[in-house]
Design a protein around this motif. Structure first.
Motif, PDB file in Angstrom:
ATOM      1  N   ASN A  25       3.716  17.408   3.177  1.00  0.00           N
ATOM      2  CA  ASN A  25       4.635  16.786   4.368  1.00  0.00           C
ATOM      3  C   ASN A  25       3.787  16.245   4.820  1.00  0.00           C
ATOM      4  O   ASN A  25       3.379  16.317   5.954  1.00  0.00           O
ATOM      5  CB  ASN A  25       4.828  17.934   5.305  1.00  0.00           C
ATOM      6  CG  ASN A  25       5.486  17.445   6.035  1.00  0.00           C
ATOM      7  OD1 ASN A  25       5.777  15.833   5.369  1.00  0.00           O
ATOM      8  ND2 ASN A  25       6.001  18.041   7.480  1.00  0.00           N
ATOM      9  N   PRO A  27       1.828  11.687   5.072  1.00  0.00           N
ATOM     10  CA  PRO A  27       2.690  10.206   4.992  1.00  0.00           C
ATOM     11  C   PRO A  27       2.522   9.743   3.770  1.00  0.00           C
ATOM     12  O   PRO A  27       3.522   8.676   2.984  1.00  0.00           O
ATOM     13  CB  PRO A  27       1.210   9.986   6.147  1.00  0.00           C
ATOM     14  CG  PRO A  27       0.377  10.131   6.788  1.00  0.00           C
ATOM     15  CD  PRO A  27       0.919  11.837   5.584  1.00  0.00           C
ATOM     16  N   LYS A  28       2.403   9.900   2.576  1.00  0.00           N
ATOM     17  CA  LYS A  28       2.041   9.450   1.371  1.00  0.00           C
ATOM     18  C   LYS A  28       2.960  10.215   0.568  1.00  0.00           C
ATOM     19  O   LYS A  28       3.455   9.140  -0.422  1.00  0.00           O
ATOM     20  CB  LYS A  28       0.800   9.026   0.631  1.00  0.00           C
ATOM     21  CG  LYS A  28      -0.376   8.559   1.268  1.00  0.00           C
ATOM     22  CD  LYS A  28      -1.380   9.210  -0.094  1.00  0.00           C
ATOM     23  CE  LYS A  28      -2.599   8.016   0.855  1.00  0.00           C
ATOM     24  NZ  LYS A  28      -3.724   8.114   0.549  1.00  0.00           N
ATOM     25  N   THR A  29       3.837  10.888   0.887  1.00  0.00           N
ATOM     26  CA  THR A  29       5.027  11.869   0.170  1.00  0.00           C
ATOM     27  C   THR A  29       6.513  10.887  -0.166  1.00  0.00           C
ATOM     28  O   THR A  29       6.373  10.713   1.068  1.00  0.00           O
ATOM     29  CB  THR A  29       5.450  13.498   1.101  1.00  0.00           C
ATOM     30  OG1 THR A  29       4.381  13.874  -0.142  1.00  0.00           O
ATOM     31  CG2 THR A  29       6.417  14.077  -0.114  1.00  0.00           C
ATOM     32  N   SER A  30       6.803  10.545  -1.222  1.00  0.00           N
ATOM     33  CA  SER A  30       8.236  10.602  -0.993  1.00  0.00           C
ATOM     34  C   SER A  30       8.882  10.731  -1.884  1.00  0.00           C
ATOM     35  O   SER A  30       8.390  10.986  -2.901  1.00  0.00           O
ATOM     36  CB  SER A  30       8.176   7.912  -1.946  1.00  0.00           C
ATOM     37  OG  SER A  30       8.902   8.343  -1.987  1.00  0.00           O
ATOM     38  N   LEU A  31      10.328  11.905  -1.176  1.00  0.00           N
ATOM     39  CA  LEU A  31      11.410  12.046  -1.682  1.00  0.00           C
ATOM     40  C   LEU A  31      11.821  11.558  -2.596  1.00  0.00           C
ATOM     41  O   LEU A  31      13.459  11.914  -3.019  1.00  0.00           O
ATOM     42  CB  LEU A  31      11.476  13.485  -0.977  1.00  0.00           C
ATOM     43  CG  LEU A  31      11.034  14.066  -0.392  1.00  0.00           C
ATOM     44  CD1 LEU A  31      11.332  15.018   0.652  1.00  0.00           C
ATOM     45  CD2 LEU A  31       9.665  15.466  -1.640  1.00  0.00           C
ATOM     46  N   ASN A 111       0.482   2.058  -7.091  1.00  0.00           N
ATOM     47  CA  ASN A 111       1.889   2.291  -7.380  1.00  0.00           C
ATOM     48  C   ASN A 111       2.867   0.619  -6.756  1.00  0.00           C
ATOM     49  O   ASN A 111       3.944  -0.032  -7.587  1.00  0.00           O
ATOM     50  CB  ASN A 111       1.866   2.259  -5.221  1.00  0.00           C
ATOM     51  CG  ASN A 111       1.535   3.628  -4.695  1.00  0.00           C
ATOM     52  OD1 ASN A 111       1.833   4.484  -5.965  1.00  0.00           O
ATOM     53  ND2 ASN A 111       1.754   3.605  -3.322  1.00  0.00           N
ATOM     54  N   TRP A 148       9.709  10.825  -6.346  1.00  0.00           N
ATOM     55  CA  TRP A 148       8.761   9.993  -6.654  1.00  0.00           C
ATOM     56  C   TRP A 148       7.169  10.420  -6.473  1.00  0.00           C
ATOM     57  O   TRP A 148       6.473   9.694  -7.110  1.00  0.00           O
ATOM     58  CB  TRP A 148       8.850   9.041  -5.996  1.00  0.00           C
ATOM     59  CG  TRP A 148       9.095   6.870  -6.526  1.00  0.00           C
ATOM     60  CD1 TRP A 148       7.727   6.252  -5.533  1.00  0.00           C
ATOM     61  CD2 TRP A 148       8.648   6.694  -7.425  1.00  0.00           C
ATOM     62  NE1 TRP A 148       6.786   5.536  -5.973  1.00  0.00           N
ATOM     63  CE2 TRP A 148       7.640   5.306  -7.210  1.00  0.00           C
ATOM     64  CE3 TRP A 148       9.717   6.582  -8.611  1.00  0.00           C
ATOM     65  CZ2 TRP A 148       7.850   3.993  -8.351  1.00  0.00           C
ATOM     66  CZ3 TRP A 148       8.840   5.592  -9.671  1.00  0.00           C
ATOM     67  CH2 TRP A 148       8.338   3.980  -9.735  1.00  0.00           C
ATOM     68  N   GLU A 153      -3.558  16.257   0.984  1.00  0.00           N
ATOM     69  CA  GLU A 153      -4.717  15.510   1.429  1.00  0.00           C
ATOM     70  C   GLU A 153      -5.531  14.963   0.400  1.00  0.00           C
ATOM     71  O   GLU A 153      -5.533  13.658   0.688  1.00  0.00           O
ATOM     72  CB  GLU A 153      -5.259  16.748   2.470  1.00  0.00           C
ATOM     73  CG  GLU A 153      -4.271  16.350   3.362  1.00  0.00           C
ATOM     74  CD  GLU A 153      -5.397  17.562   4.616  1.00  0.00           C
ATOM     75  OE1 GLU A 153      -4.760  17.959   5.617  1.00  0.00           O
ATOM     76  OE2 GLU A 153      -6.571  17.125   4.139  1.00  0.00           O
TER      77      GLU A 153
END
Lengths: 311, 255
Positions: A25, A27-31, A111, A148, A153
C-alpha cells in the motif's frame, strides 16, 4: 503472416483488484489491469499455431510451453531492430534478496519507456497480444496482466518487465533465481468473474491453476542482436525444480516466446559471449492472469487441451 | 512559462484557467489566437481580471469556479491551466529549481528517518504527554511522515498499540496517509478529466504546470487516469533552464 493489423484490443480496468498485503500500500503501487480482448484480427492465430513449432515441458507438474516460428521472419527481424534502438534506462534486479547478495543488474525500461512500449508495441508484440485474446476466447477465460505495479518500500514488481543483458555471471545466475509470484501468498485479490451480485475476490492463497481458480502464467519473448549465437552464448533462461536444481534451459532465440507458470523458480542463464564479441539479448515479460469465466473450469487443463493438438 | 509557450505555439481558440496577466498578454501579442477565454475563480484575482478586461474587451473573461462555468463554454484548441498563485509559485519553484526542491523534500524525509533510527535504539516507553509534545513541536511540520513514523515507534515498542490508535485518531492519520498516497495533483486530474471529455476539440492540447518535476509516468493516479486514457496522447518534454532540467507535460486529444 506479414499482414499488418490494427492495434489489438486492450481494455483498462481500475478498481477490480484489491490489495491483501499492506506492505504494497505505497504511493508507487498501481492496481490497474489491462485485459486482452479477442479482436477482429486479419491474421489467423490458428494458422500461426499450425505452422509454429510448439514444445511442452513439465517441471514438478508445472507447465512450460516453448513457441518457435510463431512469427514471420519480418516480425522477428522487427523485434531485433526495435530492441536495438530502444532505451532501457533503469537498472533492475530479480529480487530484493538477490540484489542484496550482489546480483549483477540487467537494464530495463523505466515507466515511460515501458508504457510507450506496451501502448504502441512493435508488430510482433501486437500479434502476441492478439494470441492472448484468442486464447482467452478459446478457453472461456479473461486474460489480463497482473496489477500494473506492486511496490513496497524497496522494490517494484511490474506486470510488464524488460531485461536487456550483455553478460551474466554464474553467481548472478544463482543469486537471481526467483518466482515471478507465489499463489500461496499473493499480495492481491483477483475478482471472481462467475460470482454474480456483490464483488468477491479469490483468497491470497490457492493452488495455481486449480479447478475454479485462476492460472497465473508468465510469457517471455526473446530478442537478440544478430551477432548473438543462441546455442553458444547462454543468457537464456534456466528453470529449476523445487530443490533449486536446473531442470531445463531455454535458449534465447530471437522471436521465440515461452509461456510458463510464473511460480517455477527461474533465472537468467550465465553468459558465454567471447570478450571480443559485442552482443546482447532482451526479454520482454508479460505476467498474466487467466481468470475463469465460469465455475468448475480448470484453466491449466483447458490450455493444455487446447494447445496439445499443436504439439 | 515562456519556454513552455514556445514549445506549445498557441493557436485557434484558447482557454486559460487561472488568470496570469503576463501570459495572457504574451498570448495576445505574440501568438494572436483566434479567441482567448480566461476563467478564474480566485477572489484575489477578480479585481485584476476585471481591470485587465477593460483594456482587452475582445477577450472573454469569466469569474467563477470551473465546475460552474466550464459547462457554459465550448471546445478549445488549447487549454492552459494555472493553479492558484501560491501553489503555482511552489510548482514554479519545483520547475525552475528541481534539484533544490527535491533536496528540501529529501532533507525533511532524512531527518525523520534519522529520528526513527535514533529512537529505535532507545528502549524507553513514551507517555501520552511526551508523544503529544513531540507532535506539536516537530511532528506537525512533517505531517505526511507521521503515520509511518509512529507505526515504527509502535512496532519498536516505544509506544503501545493503544497509544498508536489514540494518536492516529487524534491527528487523523487515515487522511494523512491518503494525502501522502494520492497525487498532489488530485484536483488537477479531476479537472483534466472534464476538459478531455467536454472542452477539448479532437487534436486540441492541454498544458499545465506539474506540482513537481517527477515524471507523470511515475505517478500511479495520473498514469491510471490520464496517461492510459485511450482518447489522449500524453507526452513530456524535458527542457533545460539555466542548466536545470524541467518537464513540460502535454495532453493531446486524439479521439
Amino acid at each position: 503472416m506479414d499482414q499488418k493489423q490494427a492495434l489489438p484490443r486492450l481494455r483498462k480496468e481500475i478498481g477490480s483488484i484489491i490489495l491483501l498485503n499492506e506492505r504494497y500500500n505505497t504511493p508507487k503501487t498501481s492496481l490497474a489491469l489491462f485485459h486482452f480482448e479477442p479482436n477482429d484480427s486479419q491474421i489467423s492465430i490458428s494458422d500461426r499455431l499450425e505452422k509454429c513449432s510448439l514444445h511442452e515441458k513439465k517441471i514438478d507438474g508445472k507447465e512450460l510451453y516453448i513457441f518457435d516460428s510463431f512469427f514471420s521472419d519480418a516480425e522477428i527481424e522487427n523485434i531485433r531492430l526495435y530492441s536495438r534502438s530502444s532505451s532501457f534506462s533503469r537498472m533492475s534486479y530479480a529480487s530484493h534478496e538477490s540484489r542484496e547478495q550482489g546480483e549483477e543488474p540487467a537494464r530495463s525500461m523505466n515507466n515511460q519507456e515501458k508504457w510507450l512500449f506496451f501502448s504502441n508495441p512493435p508488430e510482433i508484440v501486437k500479434n502476441l497480444f492478439a494470441f492472448f485474446g484468442f486464447l482467452g476466447e478459446k478457453i472461456n477465460a479473461d486474460i489480463s496482466l497482473l496489477p500494473w505495479d506492486l511496490a513496497d518500500e524497496n522494490i517494484t514488481s511490474s506486470a510488464v518487465a524488460t531485461n536487456r543483458l550483455e553478460s551474466a555471471s554464474k553467481e548472478s545466475m544463482q543469486l537471481g533465481k526467483h518466482q515471478d509470484y507465489n499463489t500461496e501468498k499473493l499480495a492481491f485479490g483477483i475478482p471472481i468473474l462467475y460470482e454474480k451480485g456483490e464483488k468477491k475476490h479469490y483468497p491470497g492463497s490457492f493452488v495455481n491453476g486449480g479447478e475454479n481458480f485462476p492460472w497465473l502464467v508468465s510469457c517471455m519473448l526473446y530478442a537478440t542482436e544478430d551477432t548473438f549465437v543462441h546455442d553458444q552464448y547462454g543468457l537464456g533462461t534456466i528453470f529449476c525444480d523445487k530443490n533449486g536444481e536446473v531442470a531445463t534451459t531455454v535458449s534465447a532465440v530471437n522471436g521465440r516466446f515461452v509461456l510458463f507458470e510464473g511460480d517455477i523458480l527461474h533465472s537468467i542463464e550465465e553468459s558465454h559471449i567471447p570478450k571480443e564479441i559485442s552482443s546482447w539479448r532482451v526479454s520482454y515479460v508479460f505476467k498474466l492472469i487467466l481468470n475463469p469465466k465460469e465455475p468448475h473450469q480448470n484453466m491449466k487443463t483447458s490450455v493444455y487441451n487446447f494447445l496439445k493438438s499443436y504439439f | 512559462m515562456q519556454l513552455a509557450m514556445d514549445q506549445l505555439k498557441p493557436f485557434g481558440n484558447v482557454l486559460e484557467i487561472g488568470f496570469r496577466k503576463e501570459i495572457s498578454e504574451e498570448l495576445l501579442l505574440q501568438y494572436r489566437p483566434k479567441s482567448l477565454t480566461i476563467l478564474d475563480s480566485s477572489e484575489v484575482q477578480k479585481e485584476a481580471l476585471e481591470k485587465w478586461h477593460e483594456l482587452h474587451p475582445t477577450v472573454h473573461c469569466l469569474y467563477g469556479s470551473y465546475k460552474e462555468t466550464l459547462s457554459t463554454l465550448g471546445r478549445f484548441d488549447l487549454i492552459l491551466i494555472h493553479q492558484d498563485k501560491k501553489k503555482e509559485d511552489l510548482e514554479l519553484y519545483h520547475f525552475l529549481f528541481p534539484k533544490k526542491a527535491a533536496k528540501n523534500l529529501t532533507e525533511s524525509q532524512k531527518m525523520i528517518q534519522s529520528l526513527e533510527g535514533m529512537m529505535s535504539q532507545v528502549q524507553n516507553r513514551y507517555s501520552d504527554g511526551e508523544v503529544d509534545d513531540f507532535y506539536t513541536k516537530i511532528g506537525y511540520l512533517h505531517p505526511l511522515e507521521m503515520p509511518r513514523f509512529f507505526k515504527k515507534l509502535s512496532a519498536n515498542g516505544n509506544i503501545s498499540k493503544e497509544q498508536y490508535d489514540r494518536i492516529a485518531q487524534k491527528y487523523d492519520f487515515a487522511t494523512l496517509e491518503r494525502s501522502r498516497m494520492s497525487s498532489e495533483d488530485d484536483s488537477l486530474i479531476r479537472l483534466l478529466e472534464i476538459l478531455i471529455e467536454k472542452q477539448l476539440v479532437v487534436g486540441g492540447r492541454c498544458f499545465f504546470c506539474s506540482t513537481n518535476n517527477s515524471s507523470k509516468y511515475d505517478d500511479p493516479l495520473f498514469f491510471e487516469t490520464i496517461i492510459t486514457d485511450q482518447r489522449v496522447e500524453y507526452s513530456e518534454k524535458s527542457v533545460q533552464i539555466d542548466g536545470v532540467t524541467g518537464i513540460i507535460p502535454t495532453i493531446k486529444k486524439i479521439i
